[in-house]
Design an enzyme around this catalytic site. Structure first.
Site, PDB file in Angstrom:
ATOM      1  N   HIS A 201      -2.158   0.271   3.898  1.00 17.73           N
ATOM      2  CA  HIS A 201      -3.463   0.215   4.629  1.00 17.73           C
ATOM      3  C   HIS A 201      -3.209  -0.365   6.285  1.00 17.73           C
ATOM      4  O   HIS A 201      -4.090  -0.171   7.024  1.00 17.73           O
ATOM      5  CB  HIS A 201      -4.590  -0.578   3.924  1.00 17.73           C
ATOM      6  CG  HIS A 201      -3.904  -2.126   3.874  1.00 17.73           C
ATOM      7  ND1 HIS A 201      -3.181  -2.540   3.142  1.00 17.73           N
ATOM      8  CD2 HIS A 201      -4.588  -2.941   4.973  1.00 17.73           C
ATOM      9  CE1 HIS A 201      -3.149  -3.848   3.509  1.00 17.73           C
ATOM     10  NE2 HIS A 201      -3.907  -4.189   4.692  1.00 17.73           N
TER      11      HIS A 201
HETATM   12  C1  UD1 Z   1      -8.421  -5.621   7.662  1.00 14.47           C
HETATM   13  C2  UD1 Z   1      -7.411  -6.635   8.329  1.00 14.47           C
HETATM   14  C3  UD1 Z   1      -6.248  -6.439   7.901  1.00 14.47           C
HETATM   15  C4  UD1 Z   1      -5.967  -6.704   6.587  1.00 14.47           C
HETATM   16  C5  UD1 Z   1      -6.977  -5.673   5.550  1.00 14.47           C
HETATM   17  C6  UD1 Z   1      -7.024  -6.242   4.077  1.00 14.47           C
HETATM   18  C7  UD1 Z   1      -8.330  -6.949  10.522  1.00 14.47           C
HETATM   19  C8  UD1 Z   1      -8.044  -6.522  11.901  1.00 14.47           C
HETATM   20  N1  UD1 Z   1      -7.630  -6.145   9.749  1.00 14.47           N
HETATM   21  O1  UD1 Z   1      -7.826  -4.165   7.621  1.00 14.47           O
HETATM   22  O2  UD1 Z   1      -5.308  -7.384   8.579  1.00 14.47           O
HETATM   23  O3  UD1 Z   1      -4.694  -6.360   5.793  1.00 14.47           O
HETATM   24  O4  UD1 Z   1      -8.349  -5.976   5.988  1.00 14.47           O
HETATM   25  O5  UD1 Z   1      -7.243  -5.168   3.215  1.00 14.47           O
HETATM   26  O6  UD1 Z   1      -8.907  -7.760  10.453  1.00 14.47           O
HETATM   27  N2  UD1 Z   1     -13.689   0.524   5.350  1.00 14.47           N
HETATM   28  C9  UD1 Z   1     -14.623   0.836   4.040  1.00 14.47           C
HETATM   29  N3  UD1 Z   1     -15.230  -0.153   3.263  1.00 14.47           N
HETATM   30  C10 UD1 Z   1     -15.168  -1.530   3.509  1.00 14.47           C
HETATM   31  C11 UD1 Z   1     -14.217  -1.814   4.589  1.00 14.47           C
HETATM   32  C12 UD1 Z   1     -13.730  -0.998   5.519  1.00 14.47           C
HETATM   33  O7  UD1 Z   1     -14.814   2.102   3.904  1.00 14.47           O
HETATM   34  O8  UD1 Z   1     -15.572  -2.011   2.715  1.00 14.47           O
HETATM   35  C13 UD1 Z   1     -13.014   1.381   5.946  1.00 14.47           C
HETATM   36  C14 UD1 Z   1     -14.057   1.771   7.369  1.00 14.47           C
HETATM   37  O9  UD1 Z   1     -13.612   2.824   7.661  1.00 14.47           O
HETATM   38  C15 UD1 Z   1     -13.325   0.801   8.325  1.00 14.47           C
HETATM   39  C16 UD1 Z   1     -11.862   0.830   7.849  1.00 14.47           C
HETATM   40  O10 UD1 Z   1     -11.812   0.884   6.438  1.00 14.47           O
HETATM   41  O11 UD1 Z   1     -13.221   1.523   9.744  1.00 14.47           O
HETATM   42  C17 UD1 Z   1     -11.076  -0.488   8.135  1.00 14.47           C
HETATM   43  O12 UD1 Z   1     -11.744  -1.661   8.038  1.00 14.47           O
HETATM   44  P1  UD1 Z   1     -11.440  -3.045   8.854  1.00 14.47           P
HETATM   45  O13 UD1 Z   1     -12.215  -3.972   8.167  1.00 14.47           O
HETATM   46  O14 UD1 Z   1     -11.753  -2.745  10.089  1.00 14.47           O
HETATM   47  O15 UD1 Z   1      -9.778  -3.224   8.501  1.00 14.47           O
HETATM   48  P2  UD1 Z   1      -8.967  -3.129   7.252  1.00 14.47           P
HETATM   49  O16 UD1 Z   1      -8.036  -1.814   7.696  1.00 14.47           O
HETATM   50  O17 UD1 Z   1      -9.623  -3.313   6.236  1.00 14.47           O
HETATM   51  N1  UDP Z   2      -5.289  -5.929  -3.966  1.00  9.27           N
HETATM   52  C1  UDP Z   2      -6.189  -5.606  -5.191  1.00  9.27           C
HETATM   53  N2  UDP Z   2      -6.437  -4.493  -5.418  1.00  9.27           N
HETATM   54  C2  UDP Z   2      -6.086  -3.322  -4.654  1.00  9.27           C
HETATM   55  C3  UDP Z   2      -5.088  -3.639  -3.497  1.00  9.27           C
HETATM   56  C4  UDP Z   2      -4.915  -4.767  -3.448  1.00  9.27           C
HETATM   57  O1  UDP Z   2      -6.717  -6.532  -5.671  1.00  9.27           O
HETATM   58  O2  UDP Z   2      -6.343  -2.117  -4.884  1.00  9.27           O
HETATM   59  C5  UDP Z   2      -4.982  -7.441  -3.848  1.00  9.27           C
HETATM   60  C6  UDP Z   2      -3.504  -7.753  -3.739  1.00  9.27           C
HETATM   61  O3  UDP Z   2      -3.247  -8.141  -5.207  1.00  9.27           O
HETATM   62  C7  UDP Z   2      -3.187  -8.954  -2.854  1.00  9.27           C
HETATM   63  C8  UDP Z   2      -4.596  -8.658  -1.840  1.00  9.27           C
HETATM   64  O4  UDP Z   2      -5.219  -7.520  -2.329  1.00  9.27           O
HETATM   65  O5  UDP Z   2      -3.758 -10.136  -3.508  1.00  9.27           O
HETATM   66  C9  UDP Z   2      -3.867  -8.176  -0.701  1.00  9.27           C
HETATM   67  O6  UDP Z   2      -4.849  -7.702  -0.007  1.00  9.27           O
HETATM   68  P1  UDP Z   2      -4.241  -6.369   1.239  1.00  9.27           P
HETATM   69  O7  UDP Z   2      -3.088  -5.669   0.761  1.00  9.27           O
HETATM   70  O8  UDP Z   2      -5.669  -5.599   1.382  1.00  9.27           O
HETATM   71  O9  UDP Z   2      -4.249  -7.055   2.524  1.00  9.27           O
HETATM   72  P2  UDP Z   2      -3.009  -7.958   3.231  1.00  9.27           P
HETATM   73  O10 UDP Z   2      -2.545  -9.184   2.332  1.00  9.27           O
HETATM   74  O11 UDP Z   2      -2.028  -7.087   3.803  1.00  9.27           O
HETATM   75  O12 UDP Z   2      -3.645  -8.598   4.428  1.00  9.27           O
END
Ligand code: UD1
Ligand code: UDP
Length: 354
Positions: A201
């Protein structure tokens, strides 16, 4: 204490700290709304027994500036009302930075959990968020020695505490529960040690068509069963780039809850990921992890031979899936003893007005 959270990994990190903190201080939970899909948010509050947020800011998905800006404004409004003794933030998302920035301007001291992590890649939004949050914080709770050294190099030594990693606390607390409660292996017809687990992601992969094409090509050539709980960001980008995962051995599913995820991780043959949290959980659960990034903040996992960095290179990914093995008898714990949350709360109680 005002705790600001907003994204999936922050709910998981906040849970162990909340369990200790609630016995010793009043905690007000603010959810920015960065993650809002029930599978990325609600499920964690329920499974991990985190109380419903006291304030839900409903910010949602936006560009970096718009999202961080709206959070900043709305967190400030909450802080004006609550006037806490301190603000607690986790990790490196836009919610982390917005929380810290709002508090700093109001002279509210900040505690940062998972301080000192660095990838040294300023193209990552997370790197900007971490560096700035660390430089605003009074308490910097570091999961590893490397994190402490990274801060020293930036001239930060006051308020730095090596506590161990709260994600280890969470894994130790929930591991047995996951084996008892989760039915995910049965639901997906997966046999222990006979499948790969995939997560992907990070913007550095999903927003780069060249990297995405290469990773998708690798996944399409896998010859072992795999399960891929897909983040919505990745689903959207694949669609936009008109890329498809056509390998019938790869089951693409919706994001799963924490207990299902722990059971998948613990029983996988290998894990392919670009997640920060998943790299560590693989290490805790002694499963070889292949990280589809060019660098990692969790350098200890690579140094100890438990994590292989492949970048987005198709050949390197497939080679690691085939050959990468880990001898876990030679690996030592570098993330503490699973009691990081207690240490964090002890420091806060000792050094604040609480
Ligand atoms: C964010 C964090 C990243 C973290 C990740 C954990 C930032 C800059 N990035 O990335 O460091 O690893 O969370 O998962 O803060 N979306 C949905 N539903 C939701 C949320 C998001 O559909 O509930 C989609 C939207 O299209 C959105 C995209 O995901 O534009 C990205 O979401 P965003 O919160 O901007 O960043 P993440 O990629 O989730
Ligand atoms: N995780 C989860 N379900 C999923 C994917 C990830 O519960 O489908 C959990 C995972 O076990 C870990 C956390 O989410 O505890 C990691 O978050 P993510 O990978 O979204 O973000 P990052 O750690 O890269 O910021």
């Amino acid at each position: 204490v005002v705790t600001v959270v907003g994204a999936r990994p922050q709910f998981i990190k906040a849970a162990p700290v909340h369990r200790v903190l609630r016995r010793r201080a009043e905690e007000i939970i603010v959810h920015t709304g960065q993650h809002y899909d029930p599978r990325l948010s609600k499920v964690f509050f329920e499974e991990l027994n985190i109380p419903q947020p006291d304030y839900h800011l409903g910010v949602g998905s936006k560009s970096h500036g718009a999202q961080t800006g709206e959070m900043l404004q709305k967190v400030e409004e909450v802080l004006e009302k609550v006037r806490p003794d301190l603000l607690l933030v986790y990790g490196d998302t836009n919610s982390t930075l917005a929380g810290a920035l709002a508090a700093a301007k109001m002279h509210i001291p900040i505690a940062h959990v998972e301080a000192g992590l660095r990838s040294f890649n300023r193209r990552m939004p997370e790197e900007i968020n971490r560096v700035l949050t660390d430089h605003l914080s009074r308490w910097l709770f570091c999961p590893t020695r490397t994190a402490v050294q990274n801060l020293e190099r930036e001239g930060i030594s006051k308020g730095v505490h090596l506590t161990g990693d709260v994600m280890l606390d969470a894994v130790l607390y929930n591991r047995k529960l996951a084996e008892e409660r989760s039915r995910i292996l049965e639901q997906l017809d997966l046999k222990p040690r006979e499948f790969l687990l995939i997560t992907l992601h990070r913007a550095e992969n999903t927003d780069d068509p060249r990297r995405m094409r290469s990773i998708v090509a690798a996944l399409n050539e896998l010859s072992v069963p795999a399960v891929f709980p897909m983040h919505p960001r990745t689903r959207n980008r694949l669609k936009q780039m008109e890329l498809s995962l056509s390998n019938p051995l790869v089951q693409v599913i919706e994001p799963v809850g924490y207990l299902d995820m722990l059971r998948l991780e613990a029983n996988a043959k290998k894990i392919l990921t670009d997640s920060g949290g998943v790299q560590k959980e693989a290490f805790f659960l002694q499963v070889p992890v292949i990280t589809m990034r060019d660098e990692t903040e969790w350098v200890e996992t690579v140094e100890q031979g438990a994590n292989r960095l492949t970048g987005a290179d198709k050949t390197a990914i497939l080679e690691a899936v085939e050959r990468f093995e880990v001898d876990f008898t030679r690996i030592s714990s570098v993330f503490g003893d699973g009691r990081a949350a207690e240490r964090i709360v002890d420091h806060l109680m000792r050094d604040s007005e609480l």
